[in-house]
Design an enzyme around this catalytic site. Sequence first.
Site, PDB file in Angstrom:
ATOM      1  N   GLY A  83      -2.231   1.069   9.559  1.00 13.10           N
ATOM      2  CA  GLY A  83      -2.728   1.559   8.274  1.00 13.10           C
ATOM      3  C   GLY A  83      -4.240   1.601   8.197  1.00 13.10           C
ATOM      4  O   GLY A  83      -4.818   2.565   7.687  1.00 13.10           O
ATOM      5  N   ALA A  84      -4.898   0.558   8.711  1.00 11.29           N
ATOM      6  CA  ALA A  84      -6.362   0.498   8.587  1.00 11.29           C
ATOM      7  C   ALA A  84      -7.014   1.586   9.444  1.00 11.29           C
ATOM      8  O   ALA A  84      -7.968   2.243   9.011  1.00 11.29           O
ATOM      9  CB  ALA A  84      -6.863  -0.879   8.992  1.00 11.29           C
ATOM     10  N   GLU A 130      -7.828  12.721  -1.533  1.00  5.10           N
ATOM     11  CA  GLU A 130      -7.693  13.182  -0.147  1.00  5.10           C
ATOM     12  C   GLU A 130      -7.612  11.983   0.804  1.00  5.10           C
ATOM     13  O   GLU A 130      -6.798  11.966   1.732  1.00  5.10           O
ATOM     14  CB  GLU A 130      -8.897  14.067   0.229  1.00  5.10           C
ATOM     15  N   LYS A 161       0.815  -1.220   0.000  1.00  6.64           N
ATOM     16  CA  LYS A 161       0.000   0.000   0.000  1.00  6.64           C
ATOM     17  C   LYS A 161       0.851   1.274   0.000  1.00  6.64           C
ATOM     18  O   LYS A 161       0.428   2.304  -0.516  1.00  6.64           O
ATOM     19  CB  LYS A 161      -0.971  -0.008   1.190  1.00  6.64           C
TER      20      LYS A 161
HETATM   21  P1  NDP Z   1      -0.889  -2.645  10.831  1.00  5.65           P
HETATM   22  O1  NDP Z   1       0.165  -3.673  10.897  1.00  5.65           O
HETATM   23  O2  NDP Z   1      -0.695  -1.423  10.030  1.00  5.65           O
HETATM   24  O3  NDP Z   1      -1.207  -2.147  12.344  1.00  5.65           O
HETATM   25  C1  NDP Z   1      -1.364  -3.073  13.368  1.00  5.65           C
HETATM   26  C2  NDP Z   1      -1.938  -2.377  14.602  1.00  5.65           C
HETATM   27  O4  NDP Z   1      -2.331  -3.400  15.527  1.00  5.65           O
HETATM   28  C3  NDP Z   1      -0.960  -1.464  15.330  1.00  5.65           C
HETATM   29  O5  NDP Z   1      -1.676  -0.353  15.835  1.00  5.65           O
HETATM   30  C4  NDP Z   1      -0.452  -2.357  16.497  1.00  5.65           C
HETATM   31  O6  NDP Z   1      -0.120  -1.634  17.649  1.00  5.65           O
HETATM   32  C5  NDP Z   1      -1.732  -3.129  16.788  1.00  5.65           C
HETATM   33  N1  NDP Z   1      -1.520  -4.418  17.446  1.00  5.65           N
HETATM   34  C6  NDP Z   1      -1.009  -5.560  16.921  1.00  5.65           C
HETATM   35  N2  NDP Z   1      -1.066  -6.564  17.825  1.00  5.65           N
HETATM   36  C7  NDP Z   1      -1.605  -6.044  18.948  1.00  5.65           C
HETATM   37  C8  NDP Z   1      -1.918  -6.565  20.238  1.00  5.65           C
HETATM   38  N3  NDP Z   1      -1.698  -7.848  20.541  1.00  5.65           N
HETATM   39  N4  NDP Z   1      -2.484  -5.741  21.146  1.00  5.65           N
HETATM   40  C9  NDP Z   1      -2.736  -4.444  20.847  1.00  5.65           C
HETATM   41  N5  NDP Z   1      -2.463  -3.879  19.645  1.00  5.65           N
HETATM   42  C10 NDP Z   1      -1.891  -4.673  18.714  1.00  5.65           C
HETATM   43  O7  NDP Z   1      -2.219  -3.438  10.406  1.00  5.65           O
HETATM   44  P2  NDP Z   1      -3.440  -2.879   9.527  1.00  5.65           P
HETATM   45  O8  NDP Z   1      -3.865  -1.578  10.104  1.00  5.65           O
HETATM   46  O9  NDP Z   1      -3.131  -2.970   8.101  1.00  5.65           O
HETATM   47  O10 NDP Z   1      -4.562  -4.004   9.815  1.00  5.65           O
HETATM   48  C11 NDP Z   1      -5.257  -4.044  11.049  1.00  5.65           C
HETATM   49  C12 NDP Z   1      -6.399  -5.054  10.951  1.00  5.65           C
HETATM   50  O11 NDP Z   1      -7.349  -4.619   9.994  1.00  5.65           O
HETATM   51  C13 NDP Z   1      -5.953  -6.455  10.517  1.00  5.65           C
HETATM   52  O12 NDP Z   1      -6.695  -7.399  11.273  1.00  5.65           O
HETATM   53  C14 NDP Z   1      -6.376  -6.516   9.060  1.00  5.65           C
HETATM   54  O13 NDP Z   1      -6.663  -7.827   8.633  1.00  5.65           O
HETATM   55  C15 NDP Z   1      -7.661  -5.687   9.114  1.00  5.65           C
HETATM   56  N6  NDP Z   1      -8.048  -5.106   7.814  1.00  5.65           N
HETATM   57  C16 NDP Z   1      -9.292  -5.406   7.332  1.00  5.65           C
HETATM   58  C17 NDP Z   1      -9.727  -4.889   6.132  1.00  5.65           C
HETATM   59  C18 NDP Z   1     -11.086  -5.234   5.628  1.00  5.65           C
HETATM   60  O14 NDP Z   1     -11.394  -4.933   4.465  1.00  5.65           O
HETATM   61  N7  NDP Z   1     -11.944  -5.842   6.448  1.00  5.65           N
HETATM   62  C19 NDP Z   1      -8.870  -3.987   5.329  1.00  5.65           C
HETATM   63  C20 NDP Z   1      -7.579  -3.691   5.951  1.00  5.65           C
HETATM   64  C21 NDP Z   1      -7.201  -4.254   7.139  1.00  5.65           C
HETATM   65  P3  NDP Z   1       1.378  -1.043  17.895  1.00  5.65           P
HETATM   66  O15 NDP Z   1       1.527   0.107  16.957  1.00  5.65           O
HETATM   67  O16 NDP Z   1       1.352  -0.605  19.323  1.00  5.65           O
HETATM   68  O17 NDP Z   1       2.320  -2.176  17.601  1.00  5.65           O
END
Ligand code: NDP
Length: 273
Positions: A130-131, A78, A66
Amino acid sequence: MPDQYAVIGNPIGHTKSPLIHGMFAESCGQDIHYAAIEGQLGKFAQQVDSFRSSGGRGLNITAPFKLDAFAYATHRSEAATLAGAVNCLKFEGSDILAENFDGVGLSRDITHNLGVSMQGRRVLVLGAGGAARGALLPILRQQPSRLLIVNRDVAKAEALVQAVGHLGQVEAAGYDVLSGLHFDVVINATSASLTGGLPPVPASVFAQADLAYELAYGKGLTPFLQLASQAGVRRLADGVGMLAEQAAEAFLWWRGIRPDTRAVIDKLTVPLT
Ligand code: NDP
């Protein structure tokens, strides 16, 4: 020859995008061909150049490309600019147009499909990846009374708020502030559920909640949804509707016609048990 579209990611074996866009094309009477491309790290631009030169009209982008797609674009919406990430590209001559439909897909699933209003409500977002980043603008547009982002790494949540703070009222914090707070909508935008984990959220945040929303999909009753259910939240949902809605936005952008998502959601839904 039908117009060519594809999804690019790595791994790509489990992608639902060809199925979704195939169903959309059939229901809308659109003659397209939609493939899945296994992207190679460090070769995104080369692979997309080659897709374009063989007539490709648009791409869905999934992890981990991405940010590469953001850099590759010549024009960014935007939503894409605020998210700092791109989940959809459209090719028009030498123009490479970039969008991010994840957030609008989430917002539409909550308000339209699930019928839960965020206007004037208290919304909690767990996670600042990212999400979550893509989700903030569409959530702010719903005018919640409170929008709080919590993350383990608080600096990441603060950076996110900095990026969108001029667009509406939004706060950043760590999980420690949550005890004693109540929300109407709680969104798990962490990736914890992908490995069976649970963000450190107290059950009390769900006590007055209408909806607990898990962005991950196809995982059934994740630890987050289980906690919410035990705490008495009225409604549980996973991200299958978000997936279908962001795809419908992409299809509309590419083809000028918005498909109905109900059949796709029904096909991909895994019971939350
Ligand atoms: P990223 O890797 O960008 O971010 C992960 C986030 O999760 C960070 O904020 C991290 O916190 C946090 N995190 C991970 N493990 C833990 C934990 N055990 N306890 C607390 N916080 C935790 O992931 P994305 O934002 O890309 O994806 C997030 C979710 O969204 C995923 O499950 C993905 O599958 C889902 N998704 C769903 C979509 C859909 O269409 N339904 C589209 C895109 C994503 P920290 O920064 O503190 O490490």
